[in-house]
Design an enzyme around this catalytic site. Structure first.
Site, mmCIF file in Angstrom:
data_model
loop_
_atom_site.group_PDB
_atom_site.id
_atom_site.type_symbol
_atom_site.label_atom_id
_atom_site.label_comp_id
_atom_site.label_asym_id
_atom_site.label_seq_id
_atom_site.Cartn_x
_atom_site.Cartn_y
_atom_site.Cartn_z
ATOM 1 N N GLY A 13 0.780 -1.226 0.000
ATOM 2 C CA GLY A 13 0.000 0.000 0.000
ATOM 3 C C GLY A 13 0.809 1.273 0.000
ATOM 4 O O GLY A 13 0.264 2.365 0.184
ATOM 5 N N GLY A 15 2.341 2.634 -2.533
ATOM 6 C CA GLY A 15 2.161 3.421 -3.752
ATOM 7 C C GLY A 15 2.892 2.865 -4.961
ATOM 8 O O GLY A 15 3.078 3.574 -5.956
ATOM 9 N N THR A 17 1.941 0.774 -7.244
ATOM 10 C CA THR A 17 1.151 0.690 -8.472
ATOM 11 C C THR A 17 0.991 2.057 -9.123
ATOM 12 O O THR A 17 1.078 2.184 -10.352
ATOM 13 C CB THR A 17 -0.219 0.052 -8.180
ATOM 14 N N VAL A 18 0.789 3.103 -8.325
ATOM 15 C CA VAL A 18 0.705 4.456 -8.880
ATOM 16 C C VAL A 18 2.047 4.856 -9.485
ATOM 17 O O VAL A 18 2.101 5.439 -10.578
ATOM 18 C CB VAL A 18 0.268 5.469 -7.801
ATOM 19 N N LYS A 33 3.406 -7.446 -13.805
ATOM 20 C CA LYS A 33 3.443 -7.839 -12.396
ATOM 21 C C LYS A 33 3.513 -9.368 -12.372
ATOM 22 O O LYS A 33 2.500 -10.040 -12.574
ATOM 23 C CB LYS A 33 2.214 -7.343 -11.635
ATOM 24 N N GLU A 102 6.514 -4.719 -11.512
ATOM 25 C CA GLU A 102 6.098 -4.391 -10.143
ATOM 26 C C GLU A 102 6.103 -5.631 -9.264
ATOM 27 O O GLU A 102 5.546 -6.673 -9.621
ATOM 28 C CB GLU A 102 4.699 -3.773 -10.134
ATOM 29 N N ALA A 104 5.295 -7.658 -5.509
ATOM 30 C CA ALA A 104 4.124 -7.821 -4.652
ATOM 31 C C ALA A 104 4.514 -7.499 -3.213
ATOM 32 O O ALA A 104 5.484 -8.059 -2.691
ATOM 33 C CB ALA A 104 3.587 -9.252 -4.742
ATOM 34 N N GLY A 105 3.771 -6.584 -2.576
ATOM 35 C CA GLY A 105 4.058 -6.238 -1.193
ATOM 36 C C GLY A 105 5.400 -5.551 -1.041
ATOM 37 O O GLY A 105 5.876 -4.858 -1.934
ATOM 38 N N PRO A 186 3.632 13.627 -5.796
ATOM 39 C CA PRO A 186 2.794 14.374 -4.850
ATOM 40 C C PRO A 186 1.370 13.843 -4.845
ATOM 41 O O PRO A 186 0.993 12.995 -5.669
ATOM 42 C CB PRO A 186 2.845 15.800 -5.415
#
Length: 211
Positions: A13, A15, A17-18, A33, A102, A104-105, A186
Site C-alpha cells: 500500500g 504506492g 502501483t501508482v 506484475k 512491479e 508484490a508487497g 505528490p
C-alpha cells in the site's frame, strides 16, 4: 538503450502501483506484475492499464495469480501451487522498448520455501527502484529496505517517495541510506495519464531513467 526497472516498496500500500503507472506513462513502457494476489478485488495490471491509459497489448500477463489478498507464499500454499522462478521469465521485447516490473508487497515478502521478493528481483536482474512514503516512519522503513536490497546484492537505482513533499525526510534518506531520491509523487487530485506525465516532468529527472 531501453529503460527497464523492478519497482518494489517498503510495504504493502505504499504506492508501487501508482508509481508504476506514472513510469509507464512517462517512459511509454510496458507493464508486468509477475506475481499477483488479491485478484478477487481486481489486479494491478488492470489498474495500471486504466491509470496510464495503456493498451492491453502493452501489459504482460502475470506468471502467477491468486484470489485472496494475502502474502504470495500463503496464497500459493492455499492454492496448492509451488512458485517456480524458472517459470518467471522477462517478456520478449524489442531492444529499445521500456519495461516496468512491479513486485508484490514489500521488499522481503515471502514467495514460498526460502524464496523472498528479493529472490525474484535477483532472478530477473533488473535495476531496482524503491518506493517509500514521505511521512513519519519512512526513514526507518526505507533504511531497512535498502539494507535488505544491498544484502541481496541488487542494483539499487534510487528511491521514489510518495506523498506530500518532506525535505527533511528526503535529505535523511539520501544521507543515511547513501542513495539518491529520484523524485517525489505528490498527492494528485486526479490520477490519469496526462496528470502522471506532468507529475513526472515536474518532479523527476528524466536522465536518471536512461533510455
Amino acid at each position: 538503450m531501453s529503460s527497464r526497472f523492478f519497482v518494489t516498496g517498503t510495504d504493502t500500500g505504499v504506492g508501487k502501483t501508482v508509481v508504476s503507472a506514472l513510469l509507464c506513462a512517462a517512459l511509454d513502457a510496458f507493464y508486468w506484475k509477475p506475481i499477483q494476489t488479491g485478484t478477487r478485488e481486481g489486479t494491478d495490471r488492470s489498474t495500471v492499464q486504466r491509470l496510464a491509459q495503456l493498451s492491453r497489448a502493452r501489459t504482460v500477463p502475470e506468471a502467477y495469480r491468486f484470489a485472496p489478498s494475502i502474502s504470495p507464499h500463503l496464497a500459493a500454499q492455499r492454492a496448492g501451487v509451488h512458485i517456480d522462478l524458472r517459470r518467471v521469465k522477462l517478456p520478449h521485447l524489442r531492444r529499445f522498448e521500456n519495461l516496468i516490473v512491479e513486485g508484490a508487497g514489500g521488499t522481503l515478502v515471502p514467495i514460498g520455501g526460502k524464496l523472498l521478493m528479493t529472490s525474484l528481483m535477483r532472478h530477473l536482474g533488473l535495476p531496482v527502484l524503491l518506493v517509500t512514503r514521505t511521512t513519519l516512519g519512512t526513514i526507518n522503513h526505507t533504511l531497512l529496505s535498502l539494507a535488505a536490497l544491498r544484502a541481496a546484492h541488487l542494483d539499487i537505482r534510487g528511491v521514489i517517495m510518495v506523498g506530500k513533499p518532506n525535505g527533511e525526510n528526503r535529505r535523511a534518506i539520501e544521507h543515511y541510506g547513501n542513495v539518491e531520491v529520484l523524485g517525489v509523487v505528490p498527492q494528485l487530485k486526479q490520477i490519469e495519464r496526462q496528470a502522471l506525465r506532468k507529475a513526472f516532468r515536474r518532479n523527476f529527472d528524466r536522465e536518471a531513467f536512461g533510455g
